[in-house]
Design a protein around this motif. Structure first.
Motif, PDB file in Angstrom:
ATOM      1  N   CYS A 438       0.838  -1.203   0.000  1.00  0.00           N
ATOM      2  CA  CYS A 438       0.000   0.000   0.000  1.00  0.00           C
ATOM      3  C   CYS A 438       0.874   1.254   0.000  1.00  0.00           C
ATOM      4  O   CYS A 438       2.087   1.182   0.156  1.00  0.00           O
ATOM      5  N   PHE A 439       0.211   2.389  -0.158  1.00  0.00           N
ATOM      6  CA  PHE A 439       0.836   3.674   0.139  1.00  0.00           C
ATOM      7  C   PHE A 439      -0.238   4.627   0.633  1.00  0.00           C
ATOM      8  O   PHE A 439      -1.436   4.386   0.452  1.00  0.00           O
ATOM      9  N   MET A 440       0.187   5.690   1.298  1.00  0.00           N
ATOM     10  CA  MET A 440      -0.730   6.710   1.785  1.00  0.00           C
ATOM     11  C   MET A 440      -0.358   8.042   1.147  1.00  0.00           C
ATOM     12  O   MET A 440       0.836   8.388   1.068  1.00  0.00           O
ATOM     13  N   ASP A 441      -1.363   8.788   0.690  1.00  0.00           N
ATOM     14  CA  ASP A 441      -1.051  10.090   0.115  1.00  0.00           C
ATOM     15  C   ASP A 441      -1.016  11.152   1.216  1.00  0.00           C
ATOM     16  O   ASP A 441      -1.263  10.867   2.392  1.00  0.00           O
ATOM     17  N   ASP A 442      -0.711  12.385   0.831  1.00  0.00           N
ATOM     18  CA  ASP A 442      -0.536  13.431   1.845  1.00  0.00           C
ATOM     19  C   ASP A 442      -1.850  13.918   2.436  1.00  0.00           C
ATOM     20  O   ASP A 442      -1.859  14.746   3.345  1.00  0.00           O
ATOM     21  N   GLU A 443      -2.978  13.402   1.940  1.00  0.00           N
ATOM     22  CA  GLU A 443      -4.278  13.720   2.525  1.00  0.00           C
ATOM     23  C   GLU A 443      -4.736  12.641   3.497  1.00  0.00           C
ATOM     24  O   GLU A 443      -5.818  12.753   4.086  1.00  0.00           O
ATOM     25  N   GLY A 444      -3.958  11.564   3.655  1.00  0.00           N
ATOM     26  CA  GLY A 444      -4.336  10.497   4.568  1.00  0.00           C
ATOM     27  C   GLY A 444      -5.135   9.374   3.943  1.00  0.00           C
ATOM     28  O   GLY A 444      -5.591   8.470   4.643  1.00  0.00           O
ATOM     29  N   TRP A 445      -5.317   9.394   2.605  1.00  0.00           N
ATOM     30  CA  TRP A 445      -5.995   8.307   1.910  1.00  0.00           C
ATOM     31  C   TRP A 445      -5.022   7.150   1.703  1.00  0.00           C
ATOM     32  O   TRP A 445      -3.863   7.357   1.331  1.00  0.00           O
ATOM     33  N   PHE A 446      -5.517   5.940   1.891  1.00  0.00           N
ATOM     34  CA  PHE A 446      -4.710   4.743   1.675  1.00  0.00           C
ATOM     35  C   PHE A 446      -5.097   4.083   0.356  1.00  0.00           C
ATOM     36  O   PHE A 446      -6.263   4.091  -0.034  1.00  0.00           O
ATOM     37  N   TYR A 447      -4.099   3.499  -0.302  1.00  0.00           N
ATOM     38  CA  TYR A 447      -4.299   2.842  -1.587  1.00  0.00           C
ATOM     39  C   TYR A 447      -3.675   1.452  -1.543  1.00  0.00           C
ATOM     40  O   TYR A 447      -2.518   1.300  -1.146  1.00  0.00           O
ATOM     41  N   LEU A 448      -4.440   0.452  -1.955  1.00  0.00           N
ATOM     42  CA  LEU A 448      -3.939  -0.913  -2.069  1.00  0.00           C
ATOM     43  C   LEU A 448      -3.483  -1.122  -3.512  1.00  0.00           C
ATOM     44  O   LEU A 448      -4.294  -1.042  -4.440  1.00  0.00           O
ATOM     45  N   VAL A 449      -2.192  -1.383  -3.655  1.00  0.00           N
ATOM     46  CA  VAL A 449      -1.614  -1.487  -4.995  1.00  0.00           C
ATOM     47  C   VAL A 449      -1.446  -2.937  -5.417  1.00  0.00           C
ATOM     48  O   VAL A 449      -1.704  -3.296  -6.564  1.00  0.00           O
ATOM     49  N   ASP A 450      -0.990  -3.791  -4.530  1.00  0.00           N
ATOM     50  CA  ASP A 450      -0.717  -5.181  -4.892  1.00  0.00           C
ATOM     51  C   ASP A 450      -0.656  -6.008  -3.625  1.00  0.00           C
ATOM     52  O   ASP A 450      -0.656  -5.469  -2.516  1.00  0.00           O
ATOM     53  N   ARG A 451      -0.574  -7.334  -3.788  1.00  0.00           N
ATOM     54  CA  ARG A 451      -0.373  -8.222  -2.665  1.00  0.00           C
ATOM     55  C   ARG A 451       1.068  -8.683  -2.627  1.00  0.00           C
ATOM     56  O   ARG A 451       1.633  -9.058  -3.654  1.00  0.00           O
ATOM     57  N   LYS A 452       1.598  -8.683  -1.434  1.00  0.00           N
ATOM     58  CA  LYS A 452       3.016  -8.984  -1.286  1.00  0.00           C
ATOM     59  C   LYS A 452       3.314 -10.431  -1.643  1.00  0.00           C
ATOM     60  O   LYS A 452       4.375 -10.734  -2.178  1.00  0.00           O
ATOM     61  N   LYS A 453       2.424 -11.293  -1.334  1.00  0.00           N
ATOM     62  CA  LYS A 453       2.652 -12.703  -1.589  1.00  0.00           C
ATOM     63  C   LYS A 453       1.798 -13.165  -2.759  1.00  0.00           C
ATOM     64  O   LYS A 453       1.324 -12.350  -3.533  1.00  0.00           O
ATOM     65  N   ASP A 454       1.621 -14.414  -2.902  1.00  0.00           N
ATOM     66  CA  ASP A 454       0.962 -14.962  -4.079  1.00  0.00           C
ATOM     67  C   ASP A 454      -0.511 -15.261  -3.887  1.00  0.00           C
ATOM     68  O   ASP A 454      -1.111 -15.930  -4.728  1.00  0.00           O
ATOM     69  N   MET A 455      -1.073 -14.824  -2.793  1.00  0.00           N
ATOM     70  CA  MET A 455      -2.476 -15.097  -2.526  1.00  0.00           C
ATOM     71  C   MET A 455      -3.350 -14.545  -3.648  1.00  0.00           C
ATOM     72  O   MET A 455      -3.109 -13.464  -4.175  1.00  0.00           O
ATOM     73  N   ILE A 456      -4.373 -15.312  -3.993  1.00  0.00           N
ATOM     74  CA  ILE A 456      -5.338 -14.924  -5.019  1.00  0.00           C
ATOM     75  C   ILE A 456      -6.650 -14.572  -4.325  1.00  0.00           C
ATOM     76  O   ILE A 456      -7.057 -15.245  -3.378  1.00  0.00           O
ATOM     77  N   ILE A 457      -7.302 -13.510  -4.768  1.00  0.00           N
ATOM     78  CA  ILE A 457      -8.632 -13.179  -4.251  1.00  0.00           C
ATOM     79  C   ILE A 457      -9.609 -13.266  -5.421  1.00  0.00           C
ATOM     80  O   ILE A 457      -9.589 -12.441  -6.330  1.00  0.00           O
ATOM     81  N   ALA A 458     -10.444 -14.305  -5.376  1.00  0.00           N
ATOM     82  CA  ALA A 458     -11.429 -14.546  -6.432  1.00  0.00           C
ATOM     83  C   ALA A 458     -12.818 -14.292  -5.864  1.00  0.00           C
ATOM     84  O   ALA A 458     -13.239 -14.965  -4.920  1.00  0.00           O
ATOM     85  N   SER A 459     -13.520 -13.316  -6.417  1.00  0.00           N
ATOM     86  CA  SER A 459     -14.872 -12.945  -5.943  1.00  0.00           C
ATOM     87  C   SER A 459     -14.890 -12.634  -4.452  1.00  0.00           C
ATOM     88  O   SER A 459     -15.862 -12.920  -3.752  1.00  0.00           O
ATOM     89  N   GLY A 460     -13.808 -12.047  -3.956  1.00  0.00           N
ATOM     90  CA  GLY A 460     -13.740 -11.668  -2.558  1.00  0.00           C
ATOM     91  C   GLY A 460     -13.232 -12.752  -1.636  1.00  0.00           C
ATOM     92  O   GLY A 460     -12.999 -12.501  -0.456  1.00  0.00           O
ATOM     93  N   TYR A 461     -13.013 -13.972  -2.142  1.00  0.00           N
ATOM     94  CA  TYR A 461     -12.531 -15.078  -1.321  1.00  0.00           C
ATOM     95  C   TYR A 461     -11.027 -15.286  -1.533  1.00  0.00           C
ATOM     96  O   TYR A 461     -10.526 -15.190  -2.649  1.00  0.00           O
ATOM     97  N   LYS A 462     -10.346 -15.603  -0.434  1.00  0.00           N
ATOM     98  CA  LYS A 462      -8.919 -15.864  -0.515  1.00  0.00           C
ATOM     99  C   LYS A 462      -8.672 -17.288  -1.015  1.00  0.00           C
ATOM    100  O   LYS A 462      -9.269 -18.242  -0.526  1.00  0.00           O
ATOM    101  N   VAL A 463      -7.758 -17.387  -1.969  1.00  0.00           N
ATOM    102  CA  VAL A 463      -7.346 -18.689  -2.489  1.00  0.00           C
ATOM    103  C   VAL A 463      -5.826 -18.758  -2.406  1.00  0.00           C
ATOM    104  O   VAL A 463      -5.138 -17.876  -2.938  1.00  0.00           O
TER     105      VAL A 463
END
Length: 550
Positions: A438-463
């Motif tokens: 993730c990163f945070m901008d100077d307004e305090g908003w957080f952004y999810l950019v990628d997953r650190k590991k190889d976990m897959i999220i399919a339809s909201g479920y972790k695989v």
């Protein structure tokens, strides 16, 4: 009453430190008792044409708790709930706490192997099971477990419409060796459970199984305080009250539905609109009939609702507070949904290990889009969440820089059940390592950019790829397997596999897909499989997943 969300949202996040809140109640039973005292006649559950009031839900859970105690269930015992979004889930959850126990949520899509693992690992003493999946439970129990009380129920219970889109029109025959929930509720009607020592704030309320930040399924130890705090956060940030019906878009066995639907509805108390399992047409009918105000679910669910023929903004006019969690939302998808749903879908972020939400886009705000990555912000930290972003050495990064998101606060689980080794790695000092970049901008908003590991999220479920690979490799014709997630417009990501075969073997890709489908939940099995001569590897023998993704 002035809520946290009424205040200027920037004030909720100052130099990395959120507003701190104290739990309103010492445990969930105190929270529920307060709701029963305040609003016994309020609708607690709406299920097709059935309605259970707060008082009726309280009485039903009393009866089941008394029945459990008579069968030897006692303080600290675990009860597994193997259910769709049925009234039985809520009744069993409350009854477990009243009998002094810990509930264990089980995905009803689990097959024998997966269910057997959860039952054995949790040490469950009792199982409340949907009759449709009881044959799976029988096979799992035969593998060995400590379960000595099995109670079945039907999705047809309580209601009379028997909607064939989600309910078996014939019904399932009575299960051998199991007791019937409705029968127990009738036999123990009017009875109250015997006294038990009240749980402490740090007592486990639920074990929710997740692959988490490392591969094998583990039970996150979620406490009474975790749920009391985060249910309150849902209420305050979403500005909800007793008149605001909640649509159970997310499954109750999943942390989003468990806290953001189930526990939240008990706190308010507000009507919880259930529909057995997610079916877009059934959900649209429920929205038209019950006029819910709030829901939170995977973005794929909202895409499915918007695709129901003939729907438009008028159908969704009551849903003024719509939140999406479980998978990142593409800005273009959010815009497209707004034209059909008539309202903005707000982002929310959380994990099983954080008892649902930790970051949200505040009501009345639109999530900004990062101009570089194109990521839609996941929001700002909610009350009592302490989040920071660190580099590989564990040092805080500067605003705008990428790193791993770490989260601490009263929402965070107390580690994994019977896994002190993995807990120490995932929760150093009580702070959760999310594995999300993730990163945070100077307004305090957080952004999810990628997953650190190889976990897959399919339809909201972790695989977790390794679990799918293990099933693939159990086929006699498969030599090696590697699984990766690839972008999918509908599911967010979809599971794709690459396999090499045993020398001399031949195998149709469709046959191998069917093999996996029979052995794991629907969201896990690979939708495409490519047979290759050999998998790409490093000099040390590690499979190069990045080449497969490319």
């Amino acid at each position: 009453m002035t809520t946290y969300a009424d205040r200027p949202w920037r004030a909720l996040y100052r130099e990395g430190q959120p507003v701190e809140v104290e739990p309103e109640f010492p445990h969930l039973l105190a929270m529920w008792a307060d709701a029963v005292r305040r609003a016994p006649d309020q609708d607690a559950i709406r299920y097709f044409d059935a309605t259970l009031s707060v008082a009726e839900l309280d009485a039903a859970s009393d009866a089941l708790a008394a029945a459990l105690q008579e069968r030897g269930f006692t303080t600290g015992d675990r009860l597994a709930i193997y259910s769709q979004n049925d009234p039985a889930f809520v009744i069993a959850m409350l009854a477990t706490w009243k009998a002094g126990g810990v509930a264990v949520s089980v995905n009803p899509m689990y097959k024998e192997r997966e269910l057997a693992h959860v039952l054995a690992d949790s040490g469950a003493r009792a199982l409340v099971c949907l009759d449709e999946v009881h044959p799976v439970a029988v096979a799992a129990l035969a593998a060995g477990s400590g379960v000595d009380v099995v109670i079945t129920f039907s999705g047809r219970d309580f209601q009379t419409r028997d909607d064939e889109r989600v309910l078996d029109p014939v019904g399932v025959p009575p299960a051998d060796g199991a007791e019937n929930l409705l029968g127990l509720l009738a036999r123990y009607a009017g009875q109250r459970p015997g006294p038990v020592a009240p749980p402490g704030p740090d007592s486990e309320a639920f074990l929710v199984y997740t692959s988490g930040t490392t591969g094998d399924p583990k039970g996150a130890r979620l406490t009474h305080a975790n749920f009391v705090v985060n249910a309150r956060n849902y209420r305050e940030w979403m500005q909800l009250g007793p008149d605001d019906a909640i649509l159970a878009t997310a499954p109750l066995f999943h942390i989003t539905g468990l806290v953001g639907h189930g526990v939240l509805s008990l706190l308010l108390p507000a009507p919880l609109v259930l529909g057995h399992r997610f079916h877009p047409g059934v959900m649209v009918d429920a929205i038209r009939e019950h006029r819910p105000v709030f829901t939170v679910g995977a973005i794929t669910a909202f895409s499915a609702l918007a695709a129901v023929p003939g729907v438009g903004p008028d159908d969704f006019a009551s849903l003024t507070k719509i939140y999406s969690g479980g998978a990142p939302v593409a800005p273009a998808v959010a815009d497209r949904l707004e034209t059909v749903l008539g309202g903005y879908v707000h982002n929310a972020y959380g994990l099983t290990e954080t008892s649902s939400i930790t970051h949200i886009v505040p009501p009345g705000r639109r999530a900004p889009v990062d101009p570089v990555s194109g990521a839609l912000s996941i929001g700002v930290p909610i009350a009592s969440v302490r989040s920071r972003i660190v580099d590989d050495a564990g040092a805080d990064v500067a605003v705008g820089e990428l790193g791993e998101l770490l989260i601490a606060g009263p929402q965070v689980a107390h580690g994994y059940w019977n896994r002190p080794d993995v807990s120490a790695e995932a929760f150093p000092g009580g702070e959760l390592r999310t594995g999300d970049v993730c990163f945070m901008d100077d307004e305090g908003w957080f952004y999810l950019v990628d997953r650190k590991k190889d976990m897959i999220i399919a339809s909201g479920y972790k695989v977790w790829p390794r679990e799918v690979e293990d099933v693939l490799c159990s086929h006699e014709a498969v030599h090696e397997a590697a699984v990766v997630g690839v972008p999918d417009d509908y599911r967010g990501e979809t599971v794709t596999a690459f396999v090499s075969l045993v020398e001399g073997a031949s195998l149709a890709e469709t046959e191998l897909i069917d093999f996996c489908r029979d052995r794991m939940a629907a969201y896990k099995y690979p939708r495409s499989i490519t047979v290759v001569a050999a998998l790409p590897k490093t000099a040390s023998g590690k499979i190069l997943r990045r080449e497969l993704r490319a």
